[in-house]
Write a protein that holds these residues in place. Sequence first.
Motif, PDB file in Angstrom:
ATOM      1  N   UNK A  59       0.834  -1.200   0.000  1.00 15.34           N
ATOM      2  CA  UNK A  59       0.000   0.000   0.000  1.00 15.34           C
ATOM      3  C   UNK A  59       0.874   1.258   0.000  1.00 15.34           C
ATOM      4  N   UNK A  60       1.910   1.270   0.834  1.00 16.87           N
ATOM      5  CA  UNK A  60       2.800   2.430   0.892  1.00 16.87           C
ATOM      6  C   UNK A  60       3.501   2.633  -0.445  1.00 16.87           C
ATOM      7  N   UNK A  61       3.983   1.537  -1.051  1.00 19.28           N
ATOM      8  CA  UNK A  61       4.708   1.648  -2.319  1.00 19.28           C
ATOM      9  C   UNK A  61       3.830   2.213  -3.426  1.00 19.28           C
ATOM     10  N   UNK A  62       2.553   1.878  -3.417  1.00 21.38           N
ATOM     11  CA  UNK A  62       1.648   2.338  -4.470  1.00 21.38           C
ATOM     12  C   UNK A  62       1.088   3.724  -4.168  1.00 21.38           C
ATOM     13  N   UNK A  63       0.644   3.928  -2.926  1.00 23.73           N
ATOM     14  CA  UNK A  63      -0.073   5.161  -2.598  1.00 23.73           C
ATOM     15  C   UNK A  63       0.807   6.259  -2.008  1.00 23.73           C
ATOM     16  N   UNK A  64       1.835   5.884  -1.256  1.00 26.40           N
ATOM     17  CA  UNK A  64       2.672   6.877  -0.575  1.00 26.40           C
ATOM     18  C   UNK A  64       4.151   6.484  -0.678  1.00 26.40           C
ATOM     19  N   UNK A  65       4.727   6.478  -1.872  1.00 25.78           N
ATOM     20  CA  UNK A  65       6.118   6.013  -2.018  1.00 25.78           C
ATOM     21  C   UNK A  65       7.125   6.839  -1.228  1.00 25.78           C
ATOM     22  N   UNK A  66       6.801   8.104  -0.957  1.00 26.61           N
ATOM     23  CA  UNK A  66       7.733   8.932  -0.195  1.00 26.61           C
ATOM     24  C   UNK A  66       7.773   8.550   1.278  1.00 26.61           C
ATOM     25  N   UNK A  67       6.911   7.635   1.691  1.00 26.92           N
ATOM     26  CA  UNK A  67       6.955   7.115   3.051  1.00 26.92           C
ATOM     27  C   UNK A  67       7.888   5.907   3.169  1.00 26.92           C
ATOM     28  N   UNK A  68       8.377   5.388   2.056  1.00 26.63           N
ATOM     29  CA  UNK A  68       9.188   4.170   2.098  1.00 26.63           C
ATOM     30  C   UNK A  68      10.449   4.317   2.952  1.00 26.63           C
ATOM     31  N   UNK A 191      13.282  11.371  -0.582  1.00 22.86           N
ATOM     32  CA  UNK A 191      13.245  12.453   0.406  1.00 22.86           C
ATOM     33  C   UNK A 191      13.338  13.754  -0.379  1.00 22.86           C
ATOM     34  N   UNK A 192      12.206  14.370  -0.628  1.00 24.00           N
ATOM     35  CA  UNK A 192      12.150  15.473  -1.577  1.00 24.00           C
ATOM     36  C   UNK A 192      11.934  16.840  -0.948  1.00 24.00           C
ATOM     37  N   UNK A 193      11.498  16.899   0.304  1.00 26.72           N
ATOM     38  CA  UNK A 193      11.292  18.210   0.924  1.00 26.72           C
ATOM     39  C   UNK A 193      11.418  18.083   2.437  1.00 26.72           C
ATOM     40  N   UNK A 194      11.213  19.201   3.130  1.00 26.77           N
ATOM     41  CA  UNK A 194      11.375  19.216   4.578  1.00 26.77           C
ATOM     42  C   UNK A 194      10.365  18.313   5.272  1.00 26.77           C
ATOM     43  N   UNK A 195       9.182  18.183   4.711  1.00 28.83           N
ATOM     44  CA  UNK A 195       8.180  17.311   5.324  1.00 28.83           C
ATOM     45  C   UNK A 195       8.642  15.864   5.315  1.00 28.83           C
ATOM     46  N   UNK A 196       9.282  15.443   4.227  1.00 25.68           N
ATOM     47  CA  UNK A 196       9.805  14.082   4.170  1.00 25.68           C
ATOM     48  C   UNK A 196      10.885  13.869   5.223  1.00 25.68           C
ATOM     49  N   UNK A 197      11.764  14.849   5.375  1.00 27.78           N
ATOM     50  CA  UNK A 197      12.815  14.756   6.383  1.00 27.78           C
ATOM     51  C   UNK A 197      12.222  14.725   7.786  1.00 27.78           C
ATOM     52  N   UNK A 198      11.253  15.591   8.034  1.00 25.66           N
ATOM     53  CA  UNK A 198      10.651  15.635   9.362  1.00 25.66           C
ATOM     54  C   UNK A 198       9.913  14.344   9.674  1.00 25.66           C
ATOM     55  N   UNK A 199       9.313  13.729   8.650  1.00 26.12           N
ATOM     56  CA  UNK A 199       8.635  12.439   8.848  1.00 26.12           C
ATOM     57  C   UNK A 199       9.614  11.387   9.360  1.00 26.12           C
TER      58      UNK A 199
END
Length: 497
Positions: A59-68, A191-199
Motif C-alpha cells: 500500500x505504501x509503495x503504491x499510494x505513498x512512495x515517499x513514506x518508504x 526524500x524530496x522536501x522538509x516534510x519528508x525529512x521531518x517524517x
Amino acid sequence: MKTINRSETNPNKKSWSDENRWLLILEVLVTLLWLYMILRWVYYPSTLITLGYLWTVVWVAVKRPRWLPAVLILTFPLEVSKMFIPAYSLPERVVGFNVSILDFFRLTQVVLGLRWLSDLWQSQKYYWSPLKDKFKVWKRLKTDALLWLPIILLGVYLLSTAFSIAPAHSFAETIRLLSLIITLYLAVTYIQDERDLQRLGYTLIGVGSVLGLIAIGEYLTQLYFFATPAVVINRRANATFTDPNILGRFLVVTFLFSVAELERRTSWLARLVPLGAILLQGAGLGITGSRGGILALGVASLIFVVLIPRRKLTLSAMVLMVLAVVAAAVLNPVIMARFESLRTGLLNASGGIREYLWRSGMAMVRDHPLVGVGVGGFGLAFTTIYPYFNPYSTFYVSLSHTAVVTVLAETGIVGFTVLFFLFGKTIQRGWDISRTVGSERLRFLSASIVAGVIAVFISAQGEGRLYEEPLLWILWAMLISVSQISNEKTGKDTDTL
C-alpha cells in the motif's frame, strides 16, 4: 499536427482507478504468496503479522512512495519476528545470509527499488515529463561527495575481496554493502522536501520511545525477546535487538532527534511529547548497561551543542536524559558497576579482552598494510593465522569489536583512508549547514543527523558494527537531502556545502 493532452499522459496524474487497480493486483499477489507459504510449511497464528506487513508495504509503495524511507526505519527492530516464525526461513544460506520472508528491511529495500524502477520508466515514457531527471540517481553523483565516496568504498571492498583470505565472507560483505549503497541512493530520491525529512525524524523518535518502553517492560518482568545468558543474568534489556549495545546505540540516535524537536517547539504543552520520549529513551539506555552507548551519548551530545549553540533547552534535555539513565541503572547494581568501570579506562573496563584483539588486528595491518586480510576476514585470520595472540584455551571472542581496528585489519590503509574522508566530510557538512542554512528546521535536523552518525561511529568502537548498520546509511541519506533541499531554496544547481 496531433496535440498532446498532457492531463491524460502526465505520469504524475494517474487516475484513481488505475492506481487502485495496481494496488488490488499486488495485494492479491502477496496474499497468494502468503497462502503458498502456509501450505508449504507449518501454520502459525502469528504469520498474520507477515501478511499484514506485506499488505502495508505494498500500500505504501503504491499510494505513498515517499513514506518508504520511514518504513525502512520501522523495520530495524522487526528482525525479532524470525524467532517466532522460524518456518519462514530458507533452509540454506544465500551468499552467506539467512534469508526469510521476515527480513522486513530487505523486503522494503526490494520494494523501494521496484518503485524506483517504475517511476524511472514513467519519467521516460513521455519526452516532456517533469520527472524526466528526477529519478536518475546517477546524475547527482558528481555533485555530492557523500554520494560518490560510497562508490569508492565499494571499490575498496571489491579490491579487498580479490586479495582476501576468506573470499566467501568478503563477497557476502560486499553484497551487503552494495545493497545499503543502493538503499542510500533510493532514499535520497524519495526524500524530496522538509516534510519528508521531518517524517523520518518523527519516525525515529517514535520507534526509539517504543523500544525504550519495551526495554523497561523487559526489565520489570524479566521476560525477554532474546533471552541470551548475558541479558538474563545481568538483566540488561535488549528489547527486540539481540545485543543490548545495538539497542543503546539506536536510543542515543533517537534521543538527538527528540532534543531537536524539543528545541523547535514553542509551547510547553507541545514539548511534553519530546520530553516523554527523552525519558523513555534515557531509561531504556540505562537498562541496556551499554558503556559504548554512554560514551556515544556524551560525544554525540557535544557535537550537537557545537552545531546548535546557545539553546535554552538543549542542556536541560541532556541533563534529563542523564538522570533517566542513572535512575534506571541505580536499580541494577550490575549495570551500575559496568558504568562505574569506565573510570578505570576502556581497556580495564573491558576486562583486558580488547587488548589481545587489538594486538592481533595490528599484526594483520603490519602483514597486510594496503588492502588488509579481506573484509569480513578478521575472525578467520585471528583463529587460523594469529591464534598465538589468544590468551585463552578457547576462542572466547574472535571479532575485534572495535570498528577502526576492523577496518584497518580487513581493508588496510586504503579502507581506513576512505573511512576518514566519509566521516570527515560528514562533520564538515554539518558544520557548513549550521553556519550557512537559513531554515531552523533544516539546521536542527542536520545537527541531529551528524551527531547521530558520530554516535554510530563511537558505539562501533565497542561492538564493531559500522558499515553494516542500516541506520547509518539512512542518516547519510537524510544529510544529503538536507544539502539538496537547502540548495533548492537558494537556487544552487550543485552541492557546494
